[in-house]
Design a protein around this motif. Structure first.
Motif, PDB file in Angstrom:
ATOM      1  N   ALA A 390      86.643  76.712  65.218  1.00 11.05           N
ATOM      2  CA  ALA A 390      87.841  75.881  65.130  1.00 11.05           C
ATOM      3  C   ALA A 390      87.808  75.100  63.824  1.00 11.05           C
ATOM      4  CB  ALA A 390      87.927  74.928  66.322  1.00 11.05           C
ATOM      5  N   LEU A 391      88.950  75.068  63.131  1.00  8.66           N
ATOM      6  CA  LEU A 391      89.005  74.486  61.792  1.00  8.66           C
ATOM      7  C   LEU A 391      89.894  73.256  61.741  1.00  8.66           C
ATOM      8  CD1 LEU A 391      89.639  77.745  59.709  1.00  8.66           C
ATOM      9  CD2 LEU A 391      87.468  76.897  60.591  1.00  8.66           C
ATOM     10  N   ASP A 392      89.414  72.251  61.033  1.00  6.46           N
ATOM     11  CA  ASP A 392      90.194  71.065  60.686  1.00  6.46           C
ATOM     12  C   ASP A 392      90.214  71.002  59.157  1.00  6.46           C
ATOM     13  OD1 ASP A 392      91.250  68.484  60.295  1.00  6.46           O
ATOM     14  OD2 ASP A 392      89.260  67.574  60.500  1.00  6.46           O
ATOM     15  N   PRO A 393      91.138  71.737  58.520  1.00  8.18           N
ATOM     16  CA  PRO A 393      91.130  71.833  57.055  1.00  8.18           C
ATOM     17  C   PRO A 393      91.249  70.484  56.353  1.00  8.18           C
ATOM     18  CG  PRO A 393      92.559  73.507  58.006  1.00  8.18           C
ATOM     19  CD  PRO A 393      92.191  72.577  59.107  1.00  8.18           C
ATOM     20  N   GLY A 394      92.085  69.566  56.908  1.00 11.20           N
ATOM     21  CA  GLY A 394      92.274  68.278  56.257  1.00 11.20           C
ATOM     22  C   GLY A 394      90.988  67.463  56.175  1.00 11.20           C
TER      23      GLY A 394
END
Length: 462
Positions: A390-394
């Motif tokens: 799971a990615l949280d780019p910010g």
């Protein structure tokens, strides 16, 4: 089963359309048995509604049946005994009637009328523009043949394109509602039921009447007279031609072939020959093309894998289709033995991963972490796979996880292996903060739980 479960968002959409000023035209569609008619029945309860179920008969016969339903609806002997040669007359008679409450007109299996007369969408467009559009009325066009409903009502070249005020593509019920369908059953049994029924209400209804997953399979699927014995044929036969080609393709993927090149090799054909079949099955929500969640351009990625998205289809092609000769010859116990030996490793364990990713979205919404991820899926390369990424780019946060549907508790070794795998995930390497999650159907060892108590970056879920 008479309980109405889930569908809050869909009911809200329909109620919003009903309460709007003037007219509304809703397109409601989805696969067979997914609960469209039940949803409509729930919505129109207590409303002034005309419900018409179209058949595969000719347009003339459908028009005559609709006329009789309309005559009953507006209590008109004049319409009932008149010889009517156009749909316009019927709709005009309805809209010339004074109603105390806003009327709802439902045409279920709308696509059958268009199938018998390809010009019918144009006819209905004229009716909408000239008779319905400027009146206080709600119209619901419903259908179970996805490709036909899209071509007749939603596609750009459809005469009805742009007329709808809302559309709902009804999907399967998420796993989180299964406890309401199967009250007082443990999580493990809910997962087993979901792994085969896949959120289709009719299948759930049938399985809820059985003691356990194996008796449900034996009664409803392995019995040649059972309701679900030949269900994939019914699902596909009206959606596609060349049903044998589609069956061969799905069977190849069910056998574990996920790369396009491998599928083509198994089927002894060129990859370009598979494009239209794959697209159709993806459009029907039977297949999906999956890429590592870290890919920047998923559509162009060369790392795509094809997997069967529909749990029941996956089960049927893995255990039923290859064993039809045993079932047809009365040797269902042989097939049942294969299912008992392979259901967990070949079906439930993979579905469990999907369930865990679904739960991750719930945890995300509940604020489990001090950030919110925006993408979730899997990660893999040539050497290893990770069940959850799971990615949280910010915020440059990455969550990696494993999902274990094992008999024994998960130990600290699984966490250590996951940490080693994380070193090979290239996303934001050197700049990210990595978090870990472990899901286990049978819990965790005391050693792991004690260790994780000192690790705020690790969370355990059972």
């Amino acid at each position: 089963m008479t309980r109405f479960i889930d569908r809050e968002a869909e009911i809200a959409t329909l109620e919003n359309e009903y309460t709007r000023d003037g007219s509304s035209l809703v397109i409601l569609y989805g696969r067979r048995r997914v609960g469209k008619t039940s949803l409509i029945t729930q919505f129109i309860s207590g409303k002034n509604a005309l419900f018409f179920l179209a058949s595969e008969e000719s347009e003339l016969q459908n028009r005559e049946s609709f006329k009789q339903r309309a005559a009953d609806f507006i209590d008109s002997n004049l319409l009932r005994y008149s010889a009517v040669s156009s749909w316009d007359v019927i709709f005009k008679a309805i809209m010339d009637t004074e109603f105390e409450k806003k009327p709802v007109i439902v045409i279920d299996e709308f696509q059958y009328i268009g199938k018998s007369n390809p010009a019918f969408p144009s006819i209905f467009q004229r009716i909408w523009e000239e008779i319905l559009k400027n009146k206080s009325v709600m119209v619901i066009l419903c259908g179970s043949l996805i490709s036909m409903m899209e071509s007749q009502t939603l596609n750009y070249d459809s005469p009805l394109y742009g007329r709808r005020t809302a559309q709902i593509r009804l999907k399967q019920v998420p796993f989180k509602y299964y406890g309401q369908f199967f009250p007082n059953r443990p999580e493990k049994e809910l997962i087993e039921m979901y792994s085969v029924t896949g959120g289709v209400p009719k299948y759930i209804e049938l399985f809820s009447e059985c003691e356990d997953i194996y008796s449900a399979i034996k009664q409803n699927i392995l019995n040649p007279s059972g309701y679900l014995y030949d269900e994939p044929h019914f699902l596909l036969q009206q959606e596609v031609s060349e049903i044998g080609s589609y069956f061969s393709l799905i069977k190849a993927i069910a056998a574990g072939n996920s790369k396009l090149s491998t599928i083509a090799t198994v089927l002894e054909t060129k990859t370009t020959n598979l494009t239209k079949y794959l697209k159709t099955l993806i459009d029907l929500d039977i297949l999906e093309r999956e890429v590592p969640v870290t890919e920047d351009n998923p559509e162009k990625s060369k790392r795509g894998l094809y997997r069967i998205k529909d749990n029941y289809i996956k089960f049927w092609f893995a255990f039923v289709y290859p064993n039809m000769s045993f079932l047809e010859s009365g040797n269902s116990e042989i097939v049942m033995s294969k299912i008992r030996n392979g259901l967990v490793s070949n079906q439930i364990a993979f579905v469990y991963e999907d369930i865990c990713r679904e739960k991750m979205w719930q945890l995300n919404a509940e604020g489990m972490w001090d950030f919110h991820f925006s993408k979730i899926g899997r990660y893999w390369d040539n050497k290893m796979e990770i069940d959850i990424a799971a990615l949280d780019p910010g915020g440059k946060n990455l969550i990696l996880g494993e999902c274990k549907y094992w008999i024994e508790p998960v130990g600290i070794n699984i966490l250590k292996e996951l940490e080693k795998k994380s070193e090979f995930v290239p996303w934001e390497a050197g700049r990210r903060k990595t978090h870990y999650v472990l899901f286990s159907i049978n819990g965790f060892t005391p050693e792991l739980e004690e260790y994780v108590a000192t690790r705020p970056d690790v969370k355990l879920f059972r």
